[in-house]
Design an enzyme around this catalytic site. Structure first.
Site, PDB file in Angstrom:
ATOM      1  N   ARG A   1      33.193  53.078  33.150  1.00  0.00           N
ATOM      2  CA  ARG A   1      32.102  53.290  32.205  1.00  0.00           C
ATOM      3  C   ARG A   1      30.912  52.376  32.479  1.00  0.00           C
ATOM      4  O   ARG A   1      29.759  52.812  32.430  1.00  0.00           O
ATOM      5  CB  ARG A   1      32.614  53.037  30.785  1.00  0.00           C
ATOM      6  CG  ARG A   1      31.656  53.452  29.687  1.00  0.00           C
ATOM      7  CD  ARG A   1      32.167  53.014  28.316  1.00  0.00           C
ATOM      8  NE  ARG A   1      33.499  53.466  28.027  1.00  0.00           N
ATOM      9  CZ  ARG A   1      33.804  54.634  27.460  1.00  0.00           C
ATOM     10  NH1 ARG A   1      32.845  55.453  27.098  1.00  0.00           N
ATOM     11  NH2 ARG A   1      35.058  54.977  27.247  1.00  0.00           N
TER      12      ARG A   1
ATOM     13  N   CYS B   1      29.891  77.943  19.024  1.00  0.00           N
ATOM     14  CA  CYS B   1      30.347  78.449  17.733  1.00  0.00           C
ATOM     15  C   CYS B   1      31.443  77.580  17.127  1.00  0.00           C
ATOM     16  O   CYS B   1      32.568  78.046  16.924  1.00  0.00           O
ATOM     17  CB  CYS B   1      30.830  79.886  17.911  1.00  0.00           C
ATOM     18  SG  CYS B   1      29.587  80.876  18.742  1.00  0.00           S
ATOM     19  N   GLU B   2      31.145  76.338  16.882  1.00  0.00           N
ATOM     20  CA  GLU B   2      32.061  75.415  16.202  1.00  0.00           C
ATOM     21  C   GLU B   2      31.206  74.386  15.485  1.00  0.00           C
ATOM     22  O   GLU B   2      30.234  73.895  16.049  1.00  0.00           O
ATOM     23  CB  GLU B   2      32.925  74.631  17.204  1.00  0.00           C
ATOM     24  CG  GLU B   2      33.869  75.480  17.978  1.00  0.00           C
ATOM     25  CD  GLU B   2      35.032  74.671  18.544  1.00  0.00           C
ATOM     26  OE1 GLU B   2      35.314  73.569  18.023  1.00  0.00           O
ATOM     27  OE2 GLU B   2      35.645  75.160  19.486  1.00  0.00           O
TER      28      GLU B   2
ATOM     29  N   TYR C   1      31.989  59.770  31.580  1.00  0.00           N
ATOM     30  CA  TYR C   1      32.758  60.668  30.719  1.00  0.00           C
ATOM     31  C   TYR C   1      31.835  61.732  30.102  1.00  0.00           C
ATOM     32  O   TYR C   1      32.025  62.159  28.974  1.00  0.00           O
ATOM     33  CB  TYR C   1      33.541  59.876  29.658  1.00  0.00           C
ATOM     34  CG  TYR C   1      34.370  58.773  30.284  1.00  0.00           C
ATOM     35  CD1 TYR C   1      35.494  59.102  31.030  1.00  0.00           C
ATOM     36  CD2 TYR C   1      34.004  57.435  30.199  1.00  0.00           C
ATOM     37  CE1 TYR C   1      36.250  58.113  31.656  1.00  0.00           C
ATOM     38  CE2 TYR C   1      34.753  56.444  30.819  1.00  0.00           C
ATOM     39  CZ  TYR C   1      35.867  56.789  31.541  1.00  0.00           C
ATOM     40  OH  TYR C   1      36.607  55.819  32.167  1.00  0.00           O
TER      41      TYR C   1
HETATM   42  C1  PLP Z   1      40.036  54.937  32.582  1.00  0.00           C
HETATM   43  C2  PLP Z   1      40.597  53.854  33.410  1.00  0.00           C
HETATM   44  C3  PLP Z   1      39.758  52.881  33.949  1.00  0.00           C
HETATM   45  C4  PLP Z   1      38.280  52.814  33.665  1.00  0.00           C
HETATM   46  O1  PLP Z   1      38.000  52.476  32.359  1.00  0.00           O
HETATM   47  P1  PLP Z   1      36.475  52.223  31.915  1.00  0.00           P
HETATM   48  O2  PLP Z   1      36.548  51.976  30.471  1.00  0.00           O
HETATM   49  O3  PLP Z   1      35.718  53.439  32.262  1.00  0.00           O
HETATM   50  O4  PLP Z   1      35.995  51.028  32.670  1.00  0.00           O
HETATM   51  C5  PLP Z   1      40.315  51.938  34.792  1.00  0.00           C
HETATM   52  N1  PLP Z   1      41.641  51.938  35.068  1.00  0.00           N
HETATM   53  C6  PLP Z   1      42.489  52.864  34.552  1.00  0.00           C
HETATM   54  C7  PLP Z   1      43.922  52.814  34.898  1.00  0.00           C
HETATM   55  C8  PLP Z   1      41.994  53.843  33.693  1.00  0.00           C
HETATM   56  O5  PLP Z   1      42.824  54.743  33.186  1.00  0.00           O
END
Ligand code: PLP
Length: 421
Positions: free
Chosen positions: A278, A346-347, A375
């Protein structure tokens, strides 16, 4: 910090006017900034400084080939959670020895794919998985390097759907069982234990839960070493949060996160891996939509956009907040009114924001959802047979469509008709 700023009264992505992209590509579309992706990756890389380390971008956050290539070019490894992601990482030119494979449900086919194509390590999440991996590796005449993902039972203090480090979550093995599980691993012929893995959740806005988890990992490292295991690598997961509103408290910076890692784990002499997703991609992307109608309801006004929950599901799925800004910069001190901002699906769940204060907007105007890079596009769908949302990458003065919008025929022709029809 990102590179989506107003300039001469309109929103720019780096040196390209967002309206210019909209005119060429149509709306809705995602737009990513190379400079922001680069900056965020480097922040993590530099935060770990002279500790031996690899930043493995968690590509489930945004996995377009052009994004992966941009990051791979900076030296990024990748954290993958499926065979498809593994194939995407390889296709983007990431060598197998920079790919780590996470996830609770790896199939034998996925294990085989990664063992044949090259892999840095599997982050194993259960004993049955460990046994399956040992069998697959043995059948191929290789040994699989692994860490075991431990569940440290700490509260990540984040949204329930993205908290992964409490004992009730499906992830990892309870840290209290780690010694027995590592003994089991050491006895399996197709497995080589190299380290420990932990990932406690996503969108964490405090350092303390990380610190609590990493302290437990440090203790476990000493214990396992005393038991005779060679622990040389610690995978610390991802999860550092981003500011989704400009008003709220700023989450910790990668620099502080890196300093904390050094404090808690630096003395162990291990190679450090982190898996940010993220924070690398989130603020590096916006979703641009057009206002279709401004509709007055009873006691409220709706802004109906051409983007919908199938394009950005985070508000519907996680009650997530995204700042939504007009592409034409509002006059300073412009009147603001509350709008419910919705899509055409439509929700009733297809609602991005309720009673959001916005300057006056009219039909045809463009708006941008900020912090939509992670995401966002990866969770999009063609629900309501709305074409999969396109993606655009900006690099200085240049921009390119990195995933085109499918035509109606392309969507329809993916279906096949059985011979009896
Ligand atoms: C989703 C995930 C991440 C990344 O998480 P962020 O919050 O996007 O930094 C890293 N490692 C694993 C195992 C994950 O499932």
């Amino acid at each position: 910090m990102d590179h989506f700023l107003y300039r001469d009264g309109e929103l720019y992505a780096e040196d390209v006017a967002v309206a210019e992209i909209a005119a060429e590509v149509g709306t809705p579309f995602y737009c990513y900034s190379t400079a922001t992706l680069t900056r965020h990756f480097r922040l993590f890389d530099e935060a770990l400084g002279d500790m031996p380390h690899l930043v493995c971008y968690a590509m489930k956050a945004a996995s377009n080939q052009a994004i992966l290539r941009t990051l791979a070019g900076l030296g990024a490894g990748m954290d993958v959670v499926s065979g498809g992601e593994y194939a995407r990482a390889k296709a983007a030119g990431v060598p197998g020895d920079k790919i780590v494979f996470s996830g609770v449900g790896k199939t034998r086919e996925e294990m085989r794919l990664a063992l044949e194509g090259g892999i840095r390590q599997f982050n194993v999440e259960s004993e049955p998985e460990m046994e399956a991996l040992s069998e697959v590796a043995t059948s191929l005449g290789v040994t699989a390097p692994i860490t075991v993902r431990v569940n440290p039972d700490v509260d990540a203090k984040t949204h329930a759907k993205i908290a992964t480090g409490k004992s009730e979550n499906k992830f990892g093995i309870p840290i209290s069982r780690a010694r027995a599980v590592y003994a089991h691993a050491a006895a399996l012929p197709g497995i080589e234990v190299i380290g420990i893995d932990v990932h406690i959740g996503s969108q964490l806005t405090e350092l303390q839960p990380f610190r609590d988890a990493y302290r437990k990992v440090a203790e476990l490292t000493e214990t396992l070493r005393a038991d005779g295991h060679e622990i040389t690598r610690l995978d610390l997961g991802g999860g550092l949060g981003i500011p989704y509103t400009r008003s709220n408290e700023a989450p910790p910076l990668p620099t502080d996160y890196g300093a904390m890692i050094r404090e808690e784990l630096g003395h162990l002499g291990c190679e450090i891996e982190i898996e940010p997703g993220r924070l690398v991609a989130g603020n590096a992307g916006i979703l641009v939509c057009r206002v279709i109608y401004v509709k007055s309801g009873e006691g409220r006004e709706f802004l109906i956009l051409d983007g919908a929950m199938n394009d950005l599901i985070r508000p519907a799925m996680y009650d997530a907040h995204h700042d939504i800004v007009p592409v034409l910069e509002p006059e300073p001190g412009a009147d603001q009114r509350p709008f419910d901002i919705v899509g055409p699906v439509c929700e009733s769940g297809d609602t991005f924001a309720k009673a959001r204060m916005m300057p006056p907007l009219s039909e045809g105007e463009l708006v941008a959802f900020r912090s939509a890079g992670a995401y966002g596009a990866v969770m999009s769908s063609e629900y309501n047979t709305r074409p999969l949302v396109p993606e655009v990458l900006v690099h200085g003065h240049q921009f390119a469509v990195i995933r085109p919008r499918p035509t109606f025929d392309e969507m329809i022709n993916r279906d096949t008709i059985p011979e009896w029809l």
